[in-house]
Design a protein around this motif. Sequence first.
Motif, mmCIF file in Angstrom:
data_model
loop_
_atom_site.group_PDB
_atom_site.id
_atom_site.type_symbol
_atom_site.label_atom_id
_atom_site.label_comp_id
_atom_site.label_asym_id
_atom_site.label_seq_id
_atom_site.Cartn_x
_atom_site.Cartn_y
_atom_site.Cartn_z
ATOM 1 N N ALA A 185 0.840 -1.192 0.000
ATOM 2 C CA ALA A 185 0.000 0.000 0.000
ATOM 3 C C ALA A 185 0.881 1.251 0.000
ATOM 4 O O ALA A 185 1.986 1.252 0.541
ATOM 5 C CB ALA A 185 -0.926 0.006 1.209
ATOM 6 N N LYS A 186 0.376 2.305 -0.615
ATOM 7 C CA LYS A 186 1.100 3.582 -0.686
ATOM 8 C C LYS A 186 0.386 4.585 0.211
ATOM 9 O O LYS A 186 -0.828 4.575 0.354
ATOM 10 C CB LYS A 186 1.119 4.121 -2.119
ATOM 11 C CG LYS A 186 1.586 3.131 -3.158
ATOM 12 C CD LYS A 186 3.018 2.754 -2.958
ATOM 13 C CE LYS A 186 3.448 1.846 -4.120
ATOM 14 N NZ LYS A 186 4.543 1.004 -3.779
ATOM 15 N N GLU A 187 1.169 5.488 0.772
ATOM 16 C CA GLU A 187 0.635 6.460 1.719
ATOM 17 C C GLU A 187 1.072 7.859 1.309
ATOM 18 O O GLU A 187 2.231 8.075 0.953
ATOM 19 C CB GLU A 187 1.191 6.118 3.100
ATOM 20 C CG GLU A 187 0.720 6.990 4.224
ATOM 21 C CD GLU A 187 1.301 6.502 5.538
ATOM 22 O OE1 GLU A 187 0.689 5.612 6.154
ATOM 23 O OE2 GLU A 187 2.366 7.011 5.940
ATOM 24 N N VAL A 188 0.140 8.816 1.363
ATOM 25 C CA VAL A 188 0.461 10.218 1.097
ATOM 26 C C VAL A 188 -0.004 11.042 2.287
ATOM 27 O O VAL A 188 -1.142 10.908 2.739
ATOM 28 C CB VAL A 188 -0.205 10.723 -0.207
ATOM 29 C CG1 VAL A 188 -0.012 12.229 -0.356
ATOM 30 C CG2 VAL A 188 0.363 10.004 -1.416
ATOM 31 N N ARG A 189 0.904 11.863 2.759
ATOM 32 C CA ARG A 189 0.611 12.753 3.890
ATOM 33 C C ARG A 189 0.786 14.179 3.402
ATOM 34 O O ARG A 189 1.833 14.538 2.861
ATOM 35 C CB ARG A 189 1.576 12.482 5.032
ATOM 36 C CG ARG A 189 1.356 13.350 6.246
ATOM 37 C CD ARG A 189 2.392 12.993 7.327
ATOM 38 N NE ARG A 189 2.084 13.619 8.580
ATOM 39 C CZ ARG A 189 2.553 14.803 8.956
ATOM 40 N NH1 ARG A 189 3.339 15.490 8.163
ATOM 41 N NH2 ARG A 189 2.222 15.297 10.135
ATOM 42 N N ILE A 190 -0.259 14.999 3.602
ATOM 43 C CA ILE A 190 -0.194 16.414 3.244
ATOM 44 C C ILE A 190 -0.346 17.203 4.536
ATOM 45 O O ILE A 190 -1.316 17.025 5.279
ATOM 46 C CB ILE A 190 -1.306 16.813 2.256
ATOM 47 C CG1 ILE A 190 -1.200 15.976 0.975
ATOM 48 C CG2 ILE A 190 -1.227 18.302 1.932
ATOM 49 C CD1 ILE A 190 -2.326 16.225 -0.015
#
Length: 186
Positions: A56-61
């Motif tokens: 799984a890929k994770e993006v944090r903004i």
Amino acid sequence: MSFDEGLAIEWHHADGLRPEQREAADARLLALEGGQRDLIAVRIAARESTHHRHGAKEVRIAGRSHGHELVSLRTAPDLALALEAALDAFERELRELRERRRGSREARNTGPRHAGIVDRILVREGYGFILTDAGEKVYFHRNAVHGKLAFEQLAEGDRVALEFEAGREGLQATAVVEPPPGTPSA
């Protein structure tokens, strides 16, 4: 790093995104400003998720907006999907923050909550006292008089609206203005 008149967008570990995906995300974030200039900086970080299933890929903004930090974290099987979901969440958070600010600003701008009459005025000394409708005696300085009122033209018995707070020696007006239309005279 991208800049638009103060908004800084910083990317970290986003090698898995195509340049056009990053440009689209930049454009979307820049559009969020909408002339408000309250969004100061945004940091976008992408990585393999350590909390969810393998792959799984994770993006944090994370963004700063005048004393508040907004953070959205989304996970998806694909980095582009995680980015879109994180952008959606970030937009929602910023919109909600702006609505809360607007609501508190509108509540503050509804005008003074108290009414009263000028009880005593000492023009030469630059201060006076107001007797509120609730029976409280409030000190006011010439600098607290705003709007269409002029300190020098106030007279005892004049109807006013005011805001006040506790001062060193009692209640002190922070704003003295003309009463709203339709307010009964003293």
